[in-house]
Design an enzyme around this catalytic site. Sequence first.
Site, PDB file in Angstrom:
ATOM      1  N   CYS A  62       0.846  -1.194   0.000  1.00 54.34           N
ATOM      2  CA  CYS A  62       0.000   0.000   0.000  1.00 54.34           C
ATOM      3  C   CYS A  62       0.881   1.244   0.000  1.00 54.34           C
ATOM      4  CB  CYS A  62      -0.914  -0.004   1.219  1.00 54.34           C
ATOM      5  SG  CYS A  62      -2.009   1.443   1.276  1.00 54.34           S
ATOM      6  N   CYS A  87       0.462   4.982   6.771  1.00 49.04           N
ATOM      7  CA  CYS A  87      -0.201   4.886   8.078  1.00 49.04           C
ATOM      8  C   CYS A  87       0.750   4.212   9.069  1.00 49.04           C
ATOM      9  CB  CYS A  87      -1.496   4.089   7.965  1.00 49.04           C
ATOM     10  SG  CYS A  87      -2.621   4.709   6.688  1.00 49.04           S
ATOM     11  N   CYS A 136       0.223   0.478  10.251  1.00 47.95           N
ATOM     12  CA  CYS A 136      -0.168  -0.570   9.304  1.00 47.95           C
ATOM     13  C   CYS A 136       1.009  -1.369   8.746  1.00 47.95           C
ATOM     14  CB  CYS A 136      -0.954   0.040   8.150  1.00 47.95           C
ATOM     15  SG  CYS A 136      -1.623  -1.225   7.038  1.00 47.95           S
ATOM     16  N   CYS A 176     -16.782  -8.922   5.325  1.00 51.01           N
ATOM     17  CA  CYS A 176     -16.075  -7.694   4.972  1.00 51.01           C
ATOM     18  C   CYS A 176     -14.829  -8.031   4.157  1.00 51.01           C
ATOM     19  CB  CYS A 176     -15.676  -6.935   6.227  1.00 51.01           C
ATOM     20  SG  CYS A 176     -17.035  -6.677   7.385  1.00 51.01           S
ATOM     21  N   CYS A 186     -19.602  -5.867   3.181  1.00 50.17           N
ATOM     22  CA  CYS A 186     -18.873  -4.623   3.460  1.00 50.17           C
ATOM     23  C   CYS A 186     -17.532  -4.671   2.739  1.00 50.17           C
ATOM     24  CB  CYS A 186     -18.665  -4.473   4.966  1.00 50.17           C
ATOM     25  SG  CYS A 186     -17.798  -2.949   5.449  1.00 50.17           S
ATOM     26  N   CYS A 210     -19.579   2.574   7.531  1.00 45.38           N
ATOM     27  CA  CYS A 210     -18.855   1.930   8.628  1.00 45.38           C
ATOM     28  C   CYS A 210     -17.609   2.774   8.870  1.00 45.38           C
ATOM     29  CB  CYS A 210     -18.488   0.498   8.252  1.00 45.38           C
ATOM     30  SG  CYS A 210     -17.468  -0.357   9.484  1.00 45.38           S
ATOM     31  N   ARG A 230     -18.779  -1.878  17.032  1.00 43.59           N
ATOM     32  CA  ARG A 230     -18.057  -3.130  16.782  1.00 43.59           C
ATOM     33  C   ARG A 230     -16.733  -3.148  17.534  1.00 43.59           C
ATOM     34  NH1 ARG A 230     -21.282  -5.275  12.849  1.00 43.59           N
ATOM     35  NH2 ARG A 230     -22.316  -3.770  11.489  1.00 43.59           N
TER      36      ARG A 230
END
Length: 317
Positions: free
Chosen positions: A51, A55, A58, A95, A127, A187, A259
């Site tokens: 990616c 972040c 991550c 998801c 999702c 979400c 959640r």
Amino acid sequence: MRTDWTREEIARIYHQPLLDLLLEAQKVHREFHPANQVQMCRLLSIKTGACPEDCGYCPQSAHYRTDVERQGLMDTDEVLAAARVAKADGATRFCMGAAWRQAPQGAEFESVLESVRGVAELGMEVCCTLGMLTPRQAEQLKQAGLTAYNHNLDTSPEFYGNIISTRVYKERLDTISAVRKAGITVCSGGILGMGESDQDRIGLLHQLATLNPHPESVPINMLVRAPGTPLAQQEDLDPLIMVRTIAVARILMPQSMVRLAAGRAQMTREAVLLCFMAGANSIFHGEKLLTTPNPEPEGDLGFMRDLGLTPMAAGRN
């Protein structure tokens, strides 16, 4: 449902004695949701690693040297096989996450749409979290049968730049707006334990609770420290902060599914119980959340039986 909360109001709720906060949250929870029911969700990484975002939490970021193996986009047959297993295990929501900054155009996106259609045909909520979307992509996902789109705000606007430099906060809000305009439920939640302050947690809750309408789904994550990332040496988060944040989310957004997401594997049974008491009514069920560890499914079911909790039936929420 109020969407005009001020930070001062939220701070007063957040800082009240914990037992008073839990009592209020549980009253709100039982007014809007059935007692002792928990929705089981399954989260699958359908494209892993590489990616371009940075972040700090991550392990899928291309900026860091981690032990996550890169994996191209899974084909629809593989995705549907995993969805069938999840459904057999009691999950009613499936998801799919792909490590993209921006959902691509072309064949890869068409493959995602095919997977969405297939999971929807299984009778499960569907999702996706694919990074930023264009309005057209959001419309295509809606047409394919997508139930919800996940796009977490992560933290407060003020603390956001300490965690991510490759995207600005407004881009996250713009994607949420595109999803909402397409008629897909939202979400969106955040991550605790990244070095943020109470004020930042209050700021995150303020951002979520002033969205109109509220996100239908609010995942609250505890940082899972991944070796090789900038936050790998971050101090442990007091689990009671997780409990307190969930309780405030429940009070501010009464109808939302709150959640209990990443980080359960590093929490005691007692801490998880307090999260349920605070108003969490959904967990991610499966050995992995994208690339991070999660409690074993059988262990989850046994723990829920011990607490007298039952999996929520499909279509309940």
